[in-house]
Write an enzyme that holds these catalytic residues in place. Structure first.
Site, PDB file in Angstrom:
ATOM      1  N   HIS A   1      46.914  39.476  32.835  1.00 31.96           N
ATOM      2  CA  HIS A   1      45.491  39.300  33.130  1.00 31.96           C
ATOM      3  C   HIS A   1      44.734  40.394  32.378  1.00 31.96           C
ATOM      4  O   HIS A   1      44.215  41.331  32.966  1.00 31.96           O
ATOM      5  CB  HIS A   1      45.285  39.452  34.646  1.00 31.96           C
TER       6      HIS A   1
ATOM      7  N   LYS B   1      43.318  30.013  34.915  1.00 29.02           N
ATOM      8  CA  LYS B   1      44.101  30.680  35.932  1.00 29.02           C
ATOM      9  C   LYS B   1      45.222  29.790  36.485  1.00 29.02           C
ATOM     10  O   LYS B   1      46.144  30.277  37.120  1.00 29.02           O
ATOM     11  CB  LYS B   1      43.183  31.192  37.046  1.00 29.02           C
TER      12      LYS B   1
ATOM     13  N   ALA C   1      28.299  33.547  39.498  1.00 25.42           N
ATOM     14  CA  ALA C   1      27.758  32.617  38.499  1.00 25.42           C
ATOM     15  C   ALA C   1      28.290  33.023  37.128  1.00 25.42           C
ATOM     16  O   ALA C   1      28.524  34.209  36.877  1.00 25.42           O
ATOM     17  CB  ALA C   1      26.236  32.660  38.513  1.00 25.42           C
TER      18      ALA C   1
ATOM     19  N   ASP D   1      40.245  37.914  28.938  1.00 20.81           N
ATOM     20  CA  ASP D   1      40.813  37.570  30.249  1.00 20.81           C
ATOM     21  C   ASP D   1      42.336  37.452  30.284  1.00 20.81           C
ATOM     22  O   ASP D   1      42.963  37.937  31.209  1.00 20.81           O
ATOM     23  CB  ASP D   1      40.176  36.267  30.740  1.00 20.81           C
TER      24      ASP D   1
ATOM     25  N   MET E   1      36.217  40.399  38.177  1.00 17.07           N
ATOM     26  CA  MET E   1      34.951  41.067  38.489  1.00 17.07           C
ATOM     27  C   MET E   1      35.049  42.579  38.445  1.00 17.07           C
ATOM     28  O   MET E   1      34.270  43.265  39.099  1.00 17.07           O
ATOM     29  CB  MET E   1      34.432  40.634  39.867  1.00 17.07           C
ATOM     30  N   CYS E   2      35.997  43.099  37.715  1.00 12.94           N
ATOM     31  CA  CYS E   2      36.144  44.553  37.662  1.00 12.94           C
ATOM     32  C   CYS E   2      36.016  45.092  36.244  1.00 12.94           C
ATOM     33  O   CYS E   2      36.416  46.217  35.977  1.00 12.94           O
ATOM     34  CB  CYS E   2      37.460  44.981  38.293  1.00 12.94           C
ATOM     35  N   GLY E   3      35.503  44.298  35.321  1.00 14.02           N
ATOM     36  CA  GLY E   3      35.127  44.878  34.036  1.00 14.02           C
ATOM     37  C   GLY E   3      35.880  44.443  32.790  1.00 14.02           C
ATOM     38  O   GLY E   3      35.702  45.059  31.743  1.00 14.02           O
ATOM     39  N   LYS E   4      36.698  43.411  32.846  1.00 11.11           N
ATOM     40  CA  LYS E   4      37.385  42.995  31.617  1.00 11.11           C
ATOM     41  C   LYS E   4      36.386  42.531  30.550  1.00 11.11           C
ATOM     42  O   LYS E   4      36.390  43.048  29.436  1.00 11.11           O
ATOM     43  CB  LYS E   4      38.379  41.848  31.889  1.00 11.11           C
TER      44      LYS E   4
ATOM     45  N   ARG F   1      37.411  31.334  43.533  1.00 14.33           N
ATOM     46  CA  ARG F   1      38.788  30.879  43.686  1.00 14.33           C
ATOM     47  C   ARG F   1      39.158  30.801  45.167  1.00 14.33           C
ATOM     48  O   ARG F   1      38.852  31.694  45.945  1.00 14.33           O
ATOM     49  CB  ARG F   1      39.749  31.818  42.955  1.00 14.33           C
TER      50      ARG F   1
HETATM   51  N1  LIG Z   1      29.156  50.070  38.279  1.00 12.42           N
HETATM   52  C1  LIG Z   1      29.702  49.454  37.239  1.00 12.42           C
HETATM   53  N2  LIG Z   1      29.769  48.106  37.206  1.00 12.42           N
HETATM   54  C2  LIG Z   1      30.363  47.530  36.144  1.00 12.42           C
HETATM   55  C3  LIG Z   1      30.923  48.274  35.080  1.00 12.42           C
HETATM   56  N3  LIG Z   1      31.450  47.424  34.189  1.00 12.42           N
HETATM   57  C4  LIG Z   1      31.248  46.189  34.671  1.00 12.42           C
HETATM   58  N4  LIG Z   1      30.578  46.232  35.837  1.00 12.42           N
HETATM   59  C5  LIG Z   1      30.158  45.094  36.672  1.00 12.42           C
HETATM   60  O1  LIG Z   1      31.294  44.443  37.165  1.00 12.42           O
HETATM   61  C6  LIG Z   1      31.076  43.045  37.263  1.00 12.42           C
HETATM   62  C7  LIG Z   1      32.201  42.274  36.635  1.00 12.42           C
HETATM   63  O2  LIG Z   1      32.399  42.621  35.314  1.00 12.42           O
HETATM   64  P1  LIG Z   1      33.189  41.700  34.278  1.00 12.42           P
HETATM   65  O3  LIG Z   1      33.330  42.506  33.051  1.00 12.42           O
HETATM   66  O4  LIG Z   1      32.507  40.403  34.131  1.00 12.42           O
HETATM   67  O5  LIG Z   1      34.588  41.503  35.041  1.00 12.42           O
HETATM   68  P2  LIG Z   1      35.856  40.585  34.725  1.00 12.42           P
HETATM   69  O6  LIG Z   1      35.856  39.499  35.755  1.00 12.42           O
HETATM   70  O7  LIG Z   1      37.025  41.503  34.896  1.00 12.42           O
HETATM   71  O8  LIG Z   1      35.730  40.068  33.337  1.00 12.42           O
HETATM   72  C8  LIG Z   1      29.752  42.761  36.589  1.00 12.42           C
HETATM   73  O9  LIG Z   1      28.790  42.503  37.586  1.00 12.42           O
HETATM   74  C9  LIG Z   1      29.446  44.031  35.844  1.00 12.42           C
HETATM   75  O10 LIG Z   1      28.080  44.271  35.745  1.00 12.42           O
HETATM   76  C10 LIG Z   1      30.814  49.713  35.132  1.00 12.42           C
HETATM   77  O11 LIG Z   1      31.243  50.436  34.240  1.00 12.42           O
HETATM   78  N5  LIG Z   1      30.218  50.236  36.227  1.00 12.42           N
HETATM   79  C1  LIG Z   2      37.882  32.991  36.081  1.00 14.62           C
HETATM   80  C2  LIG Z   2      38.289  34.129  36.532  1.00 14.62           C
HETATM   81  O1  LIG Z   2      38.322  35.207  35.707  1.00 14.62           O
HETATM   82  P1  LIG Z   2      37.743  36.701  35.781  1.00 14.62           P
HETATM   83  O2  LIG Z   2      38.952  37.554  35.789  1.00 14.62           O
HETATM   84  O3  LIG Z   2      36.887  36.868  34.551  1.00 14.62           O
HETATM   85  O4  LIG Z   2      36.908  36.868  37.019  1.00 14.62           O
HETATM   86  C3  LIG Z   2      38.798  34.189  37.890  1.00 14.62           C
HETATM   87  O5  LIG Z   2      39.508  35.130  38.215  1.00 14.62           O
HETATM   88  O6  LIG Z   2      38.514  33.277  38.678  1.00 14.62           O
HETATM   89 MN   LIG Z   3      35.764  37.990  32.913  1.00 18.59          MN
END
Ligand SMILES: Nc1nc2c(ncn2[C@@H]2O[C@H](COP(=O)(O)OP(=O)(O)O)[C@@H](O)[C@H]2O)c(=O)[nH]1
Ligand SMILES: C=C(OP(=O)(O)O)C(=O)O
Ligand SMILES: [Mn+2]
Length: 625
Positions: A248, A229, A385, A289, A271-274, A86
């Site tokens: 979110h 988004k 990716a 999401d 990228m924080c675990g959703k 983004r």
């Molecule tokens: N160290 C650690 N990394 C995690 C954990 N859960 C998710 N991740 C990593 O965080 C990154 C983003 O996770 P994702 O669930 O796709 O995030 P989203 O963008 O919030 O949906 C990925 O690279 C995961 O491997 C966890 O409990 N511990």
């Molecule tokens: C597509 C997105 O969602 P996510 O929260 O899974 O990273 C983003 O934030 O660009």
């Molecule tokens: Mn996600």
């Protein structure tokens, strides 16, 4: 000439008939104006028919925006090497007079509209324009918001067919009453790899007055997929105006004892675990999401805005993400983006199996050791990716909840971020207000590769929503606080932290530990286990976690681990309150006064505890109290 007459001139007979069947003059006007302006060679209108969807998929291949992979129904798409996340700097809210709003990136509406119109004039010459109709939220429900997408990217349209409920029939049903969102996107000029070329002219402008979002010279999904988004900025504004929550947040079912189903939402920054949380084995996913939470007869009811997943693929491996892994290896419809491809097979970083030494990826032809212009070594796949797939293909989807026009009752709401040293792995708020303020509104998280710019910088990110915020923060928090008053029983609020590290930078938790935190929160929603009251909320008792680790993960959970993870870190917690208070007092302005009171109370509790027990306090210190 009226709009319909204009459209009759601009479109083929067959396409025109599809538009004419929608009795909505406002829609006709919007389409006539933009089709004339964009000057596509050809226009295709998508109804909800499988044939129209198939046409879009075929066009993504035909125009080279996607390529087939070895497994049937799998394709790969690449975004420009510098268009992988983004673009916050060029994403702006258009507001009259360009009024400055703290933490929001605003621009004068007239200027912005003028600029974007110039960038888009004739931008689709030689290209085909896809006109697509979708709905946010379940159809024909309190959650539904119809939307129309104009794009010259078959990849974007294809992604939306995977991610959203079709909306053509919804437009038909609503007729002239349809209040709808509009998205106008052009990938702009493409290079030989079919990726957006003029990135210096990349713009994402959100017109809050007209419920319209424009996006140009970019392809990355977070910048282009209108209903994701981009729509989110519009729904936040709508929710705050109307008194509900657009968040979110994932939405999932946590399975309690005796078949009990409890639904949770969770807000973590990108990228924080959703996705990883909502996909955890043992439980069921509804969404990963975006959630709408609406008060219905005194109950907070949640629904997934989407019906598919645009998930981060890095790190997906058979042990930690068995369900995603299996789906990614089955012949269901999937778009892989910005991964490494070799002999028709996709590969990504940290997938737990050996990766080829060369192939094609987001940088073009790739070999191990290849460097980019800046001299950085290019990994096999981009950190951001993604895979795009419909939820219906997941064995763990809770279809009933996903499709329920009334949504599901939300039992708990979770907030979390990347925090190496402050918050414990899980805790429960004392009440709604305490949770909203000390957990949601106080959220900080380290920046990630989901946005362009430096990674790993701790940043203020209230409710994990700051990147998408479209109203003054104070108003947003006021709406949250008031939301409770519309409910007979408010959801419990929790905060998690999966990203604690020790002095050497090692993680204090395993990726699957979150399965235990979820089970504990489920029990707490129903008052089934006791907890320890600390200055920052309730934390689990060791015995309960030890039992859950055994039951869920079949693992020993040592008291030593518990002590380390659940230590109350007073200096870090106090410093955080200081930071948050300063931000709200000095930078945000016009914040509900309760926010400062609640932070002050928390500070007092921490100071008292420090007097008694010191800086780093074992959870057992509070157990006897
Ligand atoms: N160290 C650690 N990394 C995690 C954990 N859960 C998710 N991740 C990593 O965080 C990154 C983003 O996770 P994702 O669930 O796709 O995030 P989203 O963008 O919030 O949906 C990925 O690279 C995961 O491997 C966890 O409990 N511990
Ligand atoms: C597509 C997105 O969602 P996510 O929260 O899974 O990273 C983003 O934030 O660009
Ligand atoms: Mn996600």
């Amino acid at each position: 000439m009226n709009a319909l007459e204009k459209l009759e001139k601009l479109l083929d007979r067959e396409q025109f008939e599809k538009i004419k069947a929608l009795n909505n003059p406002e829609l006709h006007e919007f389409l006539a104006e933009w089709i004339e302006w964009l000057e596509p060679d050809k226009v295709f209108v998508c109804t909800d028919s499988p044939e129209d969807e198939a046409y879009v998929k075929w066009k993504a291949l035909y125009y080279g925006e996607e390529r087939m992979l070895e497994t049937p129904n799998h394709t790969v798409h690449y975004d420009n090497y510098y268009d992988q996340a983004r673009d916050k700097a060029n994403t702006k809210l258009l507001v009259p007079g360009g009024k400055e709003i703290p933490f929001l990136n605003t621009k004068d509406r007239d200027e912005g509209l003028k600029e974007i119109r110039e960038l888009m004039k004739g931008v689709m010459k030689g290209k085909e324009l896809f006109v697509c109709f979708f709905a946010l939220g379940p159809r024909n429900s309190v959650f539904t918001i119809p939307a129309v997408q104009l794009t010259d990217s078959a990849y974007v349209a294809h992604s939306e067919f995977i991610l959203y409920r079709k909306g053509y029939e919804e437009f038909k049903r609503l007729g002239r009453n349809a209040k709808f969102f509009r998205f106008v996107h052009s990938a702009g000029e493409l290079d030989e790899r079919k990726t957006s070329k003029n990135l210096d002219k990349r713009r994402i402008y959100i017109d809050l007055l007209d419920d319209t979002v424009y996006s140009v010279n970019t392809q990355y999904g977070g910048n282009t997929i209108g209903l994701k988004k981009l729509a989110f900025r519009l729904t936040i504004q709508k929710a705050v105006k109307e008194g509900w929550l657009s968040e979110h947040m994932f939405l999932m079912r946590v399975n309690g004892p005796n078949g009990r189903k409890t639904y949770f939402t969770g807000a973590y920054p990108s990228m924080c675990g959703k996705t990883s949380t909502a996909m955890i084995p043992w439980e069921n996913i509804v969404g990963d999401d975006l959630s709408f939470i609406v008060p219905v007869n005194g109950v907070a009811r949640g629904a997934n805005v989407e019906k598919g997943v645009f998930g981060i693929i890095q790190g997906v491996n058979p042990e930690d993400d068995p369900i995603i892994w299996k789906v990614l290896h089955s012949p269901v419809e999937i778009i892989f983006s910005n991964v490494l491809v070799k002999d028709g097979k996709p590969y990504w970083n940290e997938m737990g199996i050996e990766i080829p030494e060369e192939g094609e990826n987001h940088s073009g032809r790739w070999w191990r050791g290849k460097k980019d212009k800046e001299g950085n070594e290019i990994p096999p796949s981009h950190k951001n990716a993604r895979f795009t797939v419909s939820l219906e293909h997941f064995p763990n989807v809770d279809l009933e909840a996903l499709e329920n026009p009334c949504g599901v009752e939300v039992g708990g709401m979770i907030f979390g971020g990347r925090d190496k040293d402050t918050w414990p792995p899980v805790r429960e708020a004392f009440d709604w207000k305490h949770g909203v303020i000390t957990m949601g509104a106080s959220l900080e998280s380290e920046t990630t590769a989901a946005t362009l710019g430096k990674e790993g910088v701790r940043a203020f990110n209230p409710m994990a929503i700051l990147d998408f915020m479209s109203v003054p923060l104070g108003e947003y928090i006021r709406n949250y606080l008031d939301f409770e008053k519309k409910l007979r029983k408010a959801p419990k609020i929790f905060a998690v932290n999966y990203f604690l590290r020790d002095e050497n930078g090692n993680w204090l938790n395993h990726k699957l530990d979150k399965a235990v935190w979820l089970k504990w929160m489920e029990l707490r929603v129903h008052g089934d286990v006791d907890a320890i009251e600390t200055p920052i909320g309730y934390i689990p008792k060791y015995e309960d976690l030890a039992r859950l680790f055994r039951e869920v993960l079949d693992k020993d959970y040592t008291r030593e681990d518990y002590e380390k993870q659940f230590t109350i870190r007073v200096p870090e917690l106090l410093a955080k309150i200081e930071r948050i208070e300063t931000i709200y007092r000095e930078k945000v302005g016009e914040v509900p006064e309760e926010l400062f009171q609640v932070l002050e109370e928390e500070r007092k509790r921490l100071l008292e505890a420090r007097e008694k027990y010191g800086d780093y306090i074992s959870p057992s210190a509070f157990e006897g109290e």
